[in-house]
Design a protein around this motif. Sequence first.
Motif, PDB file in Angstrom:
ATOM      1  N   VAL A  21       0.846  -1.201   0.000  1.00 25.34           N
ATOM      2  CA  VAL A  21       0.000   0.000   0.000  1.00 25.34           C
ATOM      3  C   VAL A  21       0.880   1.250   0.000  1.00 25.34           C
ATOM      4  O   VAL A  21       0.595   2.223  -0.697  1.00 25.34           O
ATOM      5  N   ARG A  22       1.980   1.213   0.763  1.00 25.29           N
ATOM      6  CA  ARG A  22       2.908   2.352   0.809  1.00 25.29           C
ATOM      7  C   ARG A  22       3.501   2.610  -0.576  1.00 25.29           C
ATOM      8  O   ARG A  22       3.568   3.757  -1.028  1.00 25.29           O
ATOM      9  N   ALA A  23       3.914   1.549  -1.262  1.00 33.58           N
ATOM     10  CA  ALA A  23       4.508   1.697  -2.599  1.00 33.58           C
ATOM     11  C   ALA A  23       3.495   2.300  -3.571  1.00 33.58           C
ATOM     12  O   ALA A  23       3.844   3.167  -4.384  1.00 33.58           O
ATOM     13  N   GLU A  24       2.235   1.866  -3.488  1.00 31.85           N
ATOM     14  CA  GLU A  24       1.199   2.418  -4.364  1.00 31.85           C
ATOM     15  C   GLU A  24       0.968   3.899  -4.073  1.00 31.85           C
ATOM     16  O   GLU A  24       0.811   4.706  -4.996  1.00 31.85           O
ATOM     17  N   ALA A  25       0.962   4.271  -2.785  1.00 30.55           N
ATOM     18  CA  ALA A  25       0.767   5.682  -2.411  1.00 30.55           C
ATOM     19  C   ALA A  25       1.946   6.535  -2.879  1.00 30.55           C
ATOM     20  O   ALA A  25       1.753   7.649  -3.370  1.00 30.55           O
ATOM     21  N   VAL A  26       3.153   6.011  -2.740  1.00 32.55           N
ATOM     22  CA  VAL A  26       4.343   6.732  -3.216  1.00 32.55           C
ATOM     23  C   VAL A  26       4.247   6.957  -4.717  1.00 32.55           C
ATOM     24  O   VAL A  26       4.510   8.055  -5.211  1.00 32.55           O
ATOM     25  N   ASP A  27       3.840   5.921  -5.459  1.00 33.58           N
ATOM     26  CA  ASP A  27       3.678   6.053  -6.913  1.00 33.58           C
ATOM     27  C   ASP A  27       2.682   7.159  -7.262  1.00 33.58           C
ATOM     28  O   ASP A  27       2.921   7.951  -8.173  1.00 33.58           O
ATOM     29  N   LEU A  28       1.552   7.210  -6.529  1.00 36.91           N
ATOM     30  CA  LEU A  28       0.544   8.248  -6.773  1.00 36.91           C
ATOM     31  C   LEU A  28       1.120   9.641  -6.569  1.00 36.91           C
ATOM     32  O   LEU A  28       0.894  10.547  -7.374  1.00 36.91           O
ATOM     33  N   CYS A  29       1.843   9.808  -5.463  1.00 33.91           N
ATOM     34  CA  CYS A  29       2.417  11.127  -5.152  1.00 33.91           C
ATOM     35  C   CYS A  29       3.452  11.532  -6.190  1.00 33.91           C
ATOM     36  O   CYS A  29       3.506  12.692  -6.603  1.00 33.91           O
ATOM     37  N   GLU A  30       4.254  10.573  -6.620  1.00 32.17           N
ATOM     38  CA  GLU A  30       5.247  10.858  -7.651  1.00 32.17           C
ATOM     39  C   GLU A  30       4.570  11.164  -8.984  1.00 32.17           C
ATOM     40  O   GLU A  30       5.018  12.032  -9.726  1.00 32.17           O
ATOM     41  N   GLU A  31       3.465  10.462  -9.267  1.00 30.29           N
ATOM     42  CA  GLU A  31       2.710  10.729 -10.492  1.00 30.29           C
ATOM     43  C   GLU A  31       2.173  12.161 -10.490  1.00 30.29           C
ATOM     44  O   GLU A  31       2.094  12.809 -11.537  1.00 30.29           O
ATOM     45  N   ALA A  32       1.844  12.668  -9.293  1.00 29.40           N
ATOM     46  CA  ALA A  32       1.371  14.051  -9.172  1.00 29.40           C
ATOM     47  C   ALA A  32       2.531  15.039  -9.262  1.00 29.40           C
ATOM     48  O   ALA A  32       2.309  16.249  -9.248  1.00 29.40           O
ATOM     49  N   GLY A  33       3.772  14.534  -9.336  1.00 35.12           N
ATOM     50  CA  GLY A  33       4.926  15.405  -9.533  1.00 35.12           C
ATOM     51  C   GLY A  33       5.689  15.766  -8.275  1.00 35.12           C
ATOM     52  O   GLY A  33       6.599  16.587  -8.321  1.00 35.12           O
ATOM     53  N   PHE A  34       5.338  15.154  -7.149  1.00 34.89           N
ATOM     54  CA  PHE A  34       5.993  15.492  -5.891  1.00 34.89           C
ATOM     55  C   PHE A  34       7.182  14.587  -5.612  1.00 34.89           C
ATOM     56  O   PHE A  34       7.156  13.397  -5.909  1.00 34.89           O
TER      57      PHE A  34
END
Length: 129
Positions: A21-34
Amino acid sequence: MAQSFNPNRYAVLVVEDDALVRAEAVDLCEEAGFTTYEAKNADQAIRMLERHSDIRVLFTDVEMPGTMDGLKLAHAVRDRWPPVTIMVTSGRVQVGKDDMPENGLFFAKPYPPRGIIKALNDIAAQIQS
């Protein structure tokens, strides 16, 4: 010419004890450019916040092992790092508005990826202005 917002100047700290779940959340945040940092419990999260002054968003799960759950962490971060925006998520705990720190956002699991990205983009726009 107006300067466009660069979310890479700001970071999100994802706090989640479940590695997948952490890896998926990190991917989302990185996808948003952060830029994204991660921690598996509140103690690690506090150390990351002390080390990285670019963290402007805390995205934490409620249930996790350690000295604090995600809500206690959220309140501690609100008190110690007021500019940090708080995003809390949980799949089992019902979190009411009174449980959250001021201006905190709650997302029930499974949270909609587009909803998280939109919230991060909204936060980025507020940081910029």
